[in-house]
Design a protein around this motif. Structure first.
Motif, PDB file in Angstrom:
ATOM      1  N   GLN A  27      33.525  -3.452  64.431  1.00 39.15           N
ATOM      2  CA  GLN A  27      32.759  -2.873  63.333  1.00 39.15           C
ATOM      3  C   GLN A  27      33.425  -1.566  62.905  1.00 39.15           C
ATOM      4  OE1 GLN A  27      28.683  -1.868  64.261  1.00 39.15           O
ATOM      5  NE2 GLN A  27      28.048  -2.664  62.278  1.00 39.15           N
ATOM      6  N   LEU A  28      33.478  -1.335  61.614  1.00 44.57           N
ATOM      7  CA  LEU A  28      34.037  -0.113  61.056  1.00 44.57           C
ATOM      8  C   LEU A  28      32.879   0.728  60.543  1.00 44.57           C
ATOM      9  CD1 LEU A  28      36.552   1.513  60.305  1.00 44.57           C
ATOM     10  CD2 LEU A  28      36.660   0.212  58.188  1.00 44.57           C
ATOM     11  N   LEU A  29      32.730   1.927  61.109  1.00 44.98           N
ATOM     12  CA  LEU A  29      31.618   2.805  60.767  1.00 44.98           C
ATOM     13  C   LEU A  29      32.069   3.856  59.768  1.00 44.98           C
ATOM     14  CD1 LEU A  29      30.245   3.313  64.386  1.00 44.98           C
ATOM     15  CD2 LEU A  29      29.627   1.540  62.715  1.00 44.98           C
ATOM     16  N   LEU A  30      31.230   4.068  58.747  1.00 47.44           N
ATOM     17  CA  LEU A  30      31.523   5.031  57.697  1.00 47.44           C
ATOM     18  C   LEU A  30      30.386   6.051  57.636  1.00 47.44           C
ATOM     19  CD1 LEU A  30      32.481   2.421  54.937  1.00 47.44           C
ATOM     20  CD2 LEU A  30      33.999   3.483  56.615  1.00 47.44           C
ATOM     21  N   PRO A  31      30.557   7.220  58.274  1.00 45.68           N
ATOM     22  CA  PRO A  31      29.510   8.245  58.218  1.00 45.68           C
ATOM     23  C   PRO A  31      29.284   8.710  56.777  1.00 45.68           C
ATOM     24  CG  PRO A  31      31.106   8.731  59.943  1.00 45.68           C
ATOM     25  CD  PRO A  31      31.676   7.615  59.125  1.00 45.68           C
ATOM     26  N   SER A  32      28.021   8.917  56.432  1.00 47.43           N
ATOM     27  CA  SER A  32      27.702   9.313  55.062  1.00 47.43           C
ATOM     28  C   SER A  32      28.359  10.640  54.692  1.00 47.43           C
ATOM     29  CB  SER A  32      26.188   9.378  54.853  1.00 47.43           C
ATOM     30  OG  SER A  32      25.599  10.267  55.778  1.00 47.43           O
ATOM     31  N   THR A  33      28.521  11.535  55.652  1.00 51.52           N
ATOM     32  CA  THR A  33      29.188  12.809  55.347  1.00 51.52           C
ATOM     33  C   THR A  33      30.661  12.582  55.009  1.00 51.52           C
ATOM     34  OG1 THR A  33      29.514  13.158  57.714  1.00 51.52           O
ATOM     35  CG2 THR A  33      27.631  14.257  56.701  1.00 51.52           C
ATOM     36  N   ALA A  34      31.299  11.630  55.672  1.00 54.15           N
ATOM     37  CA  ALA A  34      32.696  11.313  55.361  1.00 54.15           C
ATOM     38  C   ALA A  34      32.797  10.704  53.969  1.00 54.15           C
ATOM     39  CB  ALA A  34      33.274  10.357  56.402  1.00 54.15           C
ATOM     40  N   ILE A  35      31.837   9.861  53.617  1.00 54.96           N
ATOM     41  CA  ILE A  35      31.820   9.263  52.284  1.00 54.96           C
ATOM     42  C   ILE A  35      31.646  10.350  51.229  1.00 54.96           C
ATOM     43  CG2 ILE A  35      30.515   7.740  50.745  1.00 54.96           C
ATOM     44  CD1 ILE A  35      29.903   6.041  53.300  1.00 54.96           C
ATOM     45  N   ALA A  36      30.727  11.276  51.467  1.00 50.70           N
ATOM     46  CA  ALA A  36      30.493  12.361  50.504  1.00 50.70           C
ATOM     47  C   ALA A  36      31.734  13.242  50.354  1.00 50.70           C
ATOM     48  CB  ALA A  36      29.292  13.192  50.947  1.00 50.70           C
ATOM     49  N   ASP A  37      32.374  13.571  51.472  1.00 48.37           N
ATOM     50  CA  ASP A  37      33.589  14.393  51.409  1.00 48.37           C
ATOM     51  C   ASP A  37      34.710  13.659  50.678  1.00 48.37           C
ATOM     52  OD1 ASP A  37      32.309  16.410  52.781  1.00 48.37           O
ATOM     53  OD2 ASP A  37      33.290  15.984  54.708  1.00 48.37           O
ATOM     54  N   ALA A  38      34.862  12.376  50.955  1.00 47.28           N
ATOM     55  CA  ALA A  38      35.901  11.592  50.282  1.00 47.28           C
ATOM     56  C   ALA A  38      35.595  11.470  48.790  1.00 47.28           C
ATOM     57  CB  ALA A  38      36.012  10.205  50.919  1.00 47.28           C
ATOM     58  N   GLU A  39      34.336  11.263  48.455  1.00 48.56           N
ATOM     59  CA  GLU A  39      33.947  11.133  47.047  1.00 48.56           C
ATOM     60  C   GLU A  39      34.246  12.406  46.260  1.00 48.56           C
ATOM     61  OE1 GLU A  39      32.418   9.977  43.348  1.00 48.56           O
ATOM     62  OE2 GLU A  39      33.350   8.893  44.993  1.00 48.56           O
ATOM     63  N   SER A  40      34.106  13.564  46.904  1.00 50.18           N
ATOM     64  CA  SER A  40      34.392  14.817  46.200  1.00 50.18           C
ATOM     65  C   SER A  40      35.861  14.899  45.788  1.00 50.18           C
ATOM     66  CB  SER A  40      34.003  16.030  47.050  1.00 50.18           C
ATOM     67  OG  SER A  40      34.861  16.170  48.152  1.00 50.18           O
ATOM     68  N   GLU A  41      36.725  14.223  46.523  1.00 50.57           N
ATOM     69  CA  GLU A  41      38.145  14.175  46.168  1.00 50.57           C
ATOM     70  C   GLU A  41      38.478  12.988  45.269  1.00 50.57           C
ATOM     71  OE1 GLU A  41      42.463  13.770  48.388  1.00 50.57           O
ATOM     72  OE2 GLU A  41      40.815  14.711  49.466  1.00 50.57           O
ATOM     73  N   LEU A  42      37.881  11.829  45.562  1.00 50.49           N
ATOM     74  CA  LEU A  42      38.234  10.601  44.850  1.00 50.49           C
ATOM     75  C   LEU A  42      37.571  10.464  43.482  1.00 50.49           C
ATOM     76  CD1 LEU A  42      37.879   8.140  47.850  1.00 50.49           C
ATOM     77  CD2 LEU A  42      40.020   8.807  46.743  1.00 50.49           C
ATOM     78  N   LYS A  43      36.334  10.901  43.392  1.00 48.29           N
ATOM     79  CA  LYS A  43      35.552  10.732  42.158  1.00 48.29           C
ATOM     80  C   LYS A  43      35.466   9.253  41.759  1.00 48.29           C
ATOM     81  CE  LYS A  43      35.845  15.398  41.059  1.00 48.29           C
ATOM     82  NZ  LYS A  43      35.766  15.898  42.389  1.00 48.29           N
ATOM     83  N   ALA A  44      35.245   8.396  42.758  1.00 52.08           N
ATOM     84  CA  ALA A  44      35.191   6.947  42.532  1.00 52.08           C
ATOM     85  C   ALA A  44      33.875   6.505  41.909  1.00 52.08           C
ATOM     86  CB  ALA A  44      35.423   6.202  43.843  1.00 52.08           C
ATOM     87  N   GLY A  45      32.824   7.264  42.121  1.00 49.45           N
ATOM     88  CA  GLY A  45      31.516   6.886  41.607  1.00 49.45           C
ATOM     89  C   GLY A  45      30.924   5.713  42.375  1.00 49.45           C
ATOM     90  N   ARG A  46      29.702   5.384  42.024  1.00 47.53           N
ATOM     91  CA  ARG A  46      28.993   4.305  42.725  1.00 47.53           C
ATOM     92  C   ARG A  46      29.740   2.974  42.624  1.00 47.53           C
ATOM     93  NH1 ARG A  46      25.016   3.377  46.555  1.00 47.53           N
ATOM     94  NH2 ARG A  46      24.707   1.159  46.432  1.00 47.53           N
TER      95      ARG A  46
END
Length: 77
Positions: A37-56
């Motif tokens: 299983q690959l776990l994606l912490p919500s804080t990591a997603i938020a930090d990555a989104e601030s750089e990626l700007k991928a949106g929903r």
């Protein structure tokens, strides 16, 4: 059957995965195939989104991929 420990992607791994980093893509493929299983912490997603700007829309395919699990803040804070 051998139990394999889950893997955890931090923000830098998520950014690299979006950027096409091959070893990270291979890990995600293995998780989708059920190797672990690959776990994606919500804080990591938020930090990555601030750089990626991928949106929903950019994250939807990831959130619904078998073998990947988003961890709400309460589970890893």
């Amino acid at each position: 059957m051998r139990i394999r420990p889950p893997r955890v992607f931090d923000a830098s791994a998520l950014v690299g995965w979006f950027g096409g980093h091959e070893p990270l893509s291979e890990l995600a493929d293995q998780a989708e195939q059920g190797w672990f299983q690959l776990l994606l912490p919500s804080t990591a997603i938020a930090d990555a989104e601030s750089e990626l700007k991928a949106g929903r829309v950019g994250w939807d395919a990831i959130f619904y991929t078998p073998g990947l699990q988003m961890l709400p803040l309460g589970e890893h804070a």
